[in-house]
Design a protein around this motif. Sequence first.
Motif, mmCIF file in Angstrom:
data_model
loop_
_atom_site.group_PDB
_atom_site.id
_atom_site.type_symbol
_atom_site.label_atom_id
_atom_site.label_comp_id
_atom_site.label_asym_id
_atom_site.label_seq_id
_atom_site.Cartn_x
_atom_site.Cartn_y
_atom_site.Cartn_z
ATOM 1 N N ASP A 27 0.816 -1.218 0.000
ATOM 2 C CA ASP A 27 0.000 0.000 0.000
ATOM 3 C C ASP A 27 0.846 1.263 0.000
ATOM 4 O OD1 ASP A 27 -2.472 -1.270 -0.078
ATOM 5 O OD2 ASP A 27 -2.611 -1.416 2.092
ATOM 6 N N ALA A 28 2.053 1.165 -0.562
ATOM 7 C CA ALA A 28 2.970 2.309 -0.595
ATOM 8 C C ALA A 28 3.724 2.309 -1.922
ATOM 9 C CB ALA A 28 3.959 2.228 0.564
ATOM 10 N N ILE A 29 4.384 3.429 -2.190
ATOM 11 C CA ILE A 29 5.343 3.493 -3.291
ATOM 12 C C ILE A 29 6.693 3.836 -2.689
ATOM 13 C CG2 ILE A 29 3.738 3.975 -5.161
ATOM 14 C CD1 ILE A 29 4.455 6.961 -4.910
ATOM 15 N N THR A 30 7.748 3.298 -3.294
ATOM 16 C CA THR A 30 9.087 3.518 -2.764
ATOM 17 C C THR A 30 10.049 3.884 -3.887
ATOM 18 O OG1 THR A 30 9.732 1.201 -2.998
ATOM 19 C CG2 THR A 30 8.759 1.854 -0.890
ATOM 20 N N ARG A 31 11.097 4.563 -3.470
ATOM 21 C CA ARG A 31 12.199 4.883 -4.371
ATOM 22 C C ARG A 31 13.474 4.897 -3.538
ATOM 23 N NH1 ARG A 31 13.905 10.333 -7.695
ATOM 24 N NH2 ARG A 31 15.760 9.370 -8.563
ATOM 25 N N THR A 32 14.526 4.306 -4.089
ATOM 26 C CA THR A 32 15.833 4.358 -3.447
ATOM 27 C C THR A 32 16.756 5.192 -4.324
ATOM 28 O OG1 THR A 32 15.521 2.200 -2.426
ATOM 29 C CG2 THR A 32 17.787 2.993 -2.605
ATOM 30 N N GLY A 37 28.116 10.038 -1.246
ATOM 31 C CA GLY A 37 28.447 9.898 0.164
ATOM 32 C C GLY A 37 27.313 10.349 1.056
ATOM 33 N N SER A 38 27.545 10.273 2.355
ATOM 34 C CA SER A 38 26.548 10.627 3.348
ATOM 35 C C SER A 38 26.134 12.097 3.291
ATOM 36 C CB SER A 38 27.067 10.272 4.740
ATOM 37 O OG SER A 38 26.105 10.542 5.704
ATOM 38 N N PRO A 39 27.071 13.041 3.113
ATOM 39 C CA PRO A 39 26.646 14.449 3.088
ATOM 40 C C PRO A 39 25.627 14.745 1.981
ATOM 41 C CG PRO A 39 29.020 14.326 3.373
ATOM 42 C CD PRO A 39 28.547 12.930 3.068
ATOM 43 N N ALA A 43 21.775 15.964 2.488
ATOM 44 C CA ALA A 43 21.342 17.198 1.819
ATOM 45 C C ALA A 43 20.077 16.952 0.999
ATOM 46 C CB ALA A 43 22.456 17.736 0.932
ATOM 47 N N PHE A 44 19.996 15.807 0.358
ATOM 48 C CA PHE A 44 18.796 15.444 -0.403
ATOM 49 C C PHE A 44 17.588 15.356 0.524
ATOM 50 C CE2 PHE A 44 15.981 11.978 -1.849
ATOM 51 C CZ PHE A 44 15.510 12.539 -3.026
ATOM 52 N N VAL A 63 17.746 6.574 5.830
ATOM 53 C CA VAL A 63 19.059 6.963 5.323
ATOM 54 C C VAL A 63 20.083 5.955 5.817
ATOM 55 C CG1 VAL A 63 20.820 8.766 5.256
ATOM 56 C CG2 VAL A 63 18.397 9.396 5.382
ATOM 57 N N ARG A 64 20.816 5.383 4.892
ATOM 58 C CA ARG A 64 21.895 4.440 5.203
ATOM 59 C C ARG A 64 23.127 4.888 4.435
ATOM 60 N NH1 ARG A 64 19.357 -0.811 7.233
ATOM 61 N NH2 ARG A 64 17.352 0.030 7.849
ATOM 62 N N TYR A 65 23.973 5.655 5.093
ATOM 63 C CA TYR A 65 25.192 6.238 4.532
ATOM 64 C C TYR A 65 24.895 7.008 3.247
ATOM 65 C CZ TYR A 65 29.857 6.962 2.683
ATOM 66 O OH TYR A 65 30.969 7.528 2.161
ATOM 67 N N ASN A 66 25.018 6.372 2.070
ATOM 68 C CA ASN A 66 24.824 7.092 0.813
ATOM 69 C C ASN A 66 23.525 6.683 0.107
ATOM 70 O OD1 ASN A 66 25.614 4.505 0.016
ATOM 71 N ND2 ASN A 66 26.655 5.254 -1.803
ATOM 72 N N ARG A 67 22.667 5.956 0.810
ATOM 73 C CA ARG A 67 21.435 5.416 0.232
ATOM 74 C C ARG A 67 20.242 5.990 0.994
ATOM 75 N NH1 ARG A 67 20.724 0.067 -2.187
ATOM 76 N NH2 ARG A 67 22.968 0.000 -1.889
ATOM 77 N N VAL A 68 19.302 6.553 0.240
ATOM 78 C CA VAL A 68 18.079 7.099 0.835
ATOM 79 C C VAL A 68 16.891 6.350 0.237
ATOM 80 C CG1 VAL A 68 16.613 9.148 1.125
ATOM 81 C CG2 VAL A 68 19.110 9.390 1.115
#
Length: 92
Positions: A27-32, A37-39, A43-44, A63-68
Amino acid sequence: MSTPVRCSVAEIQTHLAALPNWQRTGDAITRTVLFPGSPEAVAFVTRLIEPAESMQHHPDVDVRYNRVMITLSTHDAGGLTAKDFALAAKCD
C-alpha cells in the motif's frame, strides 16, 4: 478535514507509468536514491522538507550512509492517494 480517497489499481498504474523511478510495495510506493556519500544523502533529505511541509504530507525516509529510501503512503486513507504521487513527482 476529510480523508483522502484511495487510488484505484488503474489510477496507481497510470501514476507509476509517469514515475519510472518509483515502485509499488503493498500500500505504498518507494524509491531508493544513491549518492556519492553521506553528506549528499542528508542534503537530499533536507531538500524534501519544504515540499512535504507545503503539502502537509510526509514521507517515511530511511538513510543508510549514501542510500536514501523514500516510502509514501497516505496512512489515514489506508493506502495510496493522489497526494503520494504528487509528492513523489516533487521528490524526483
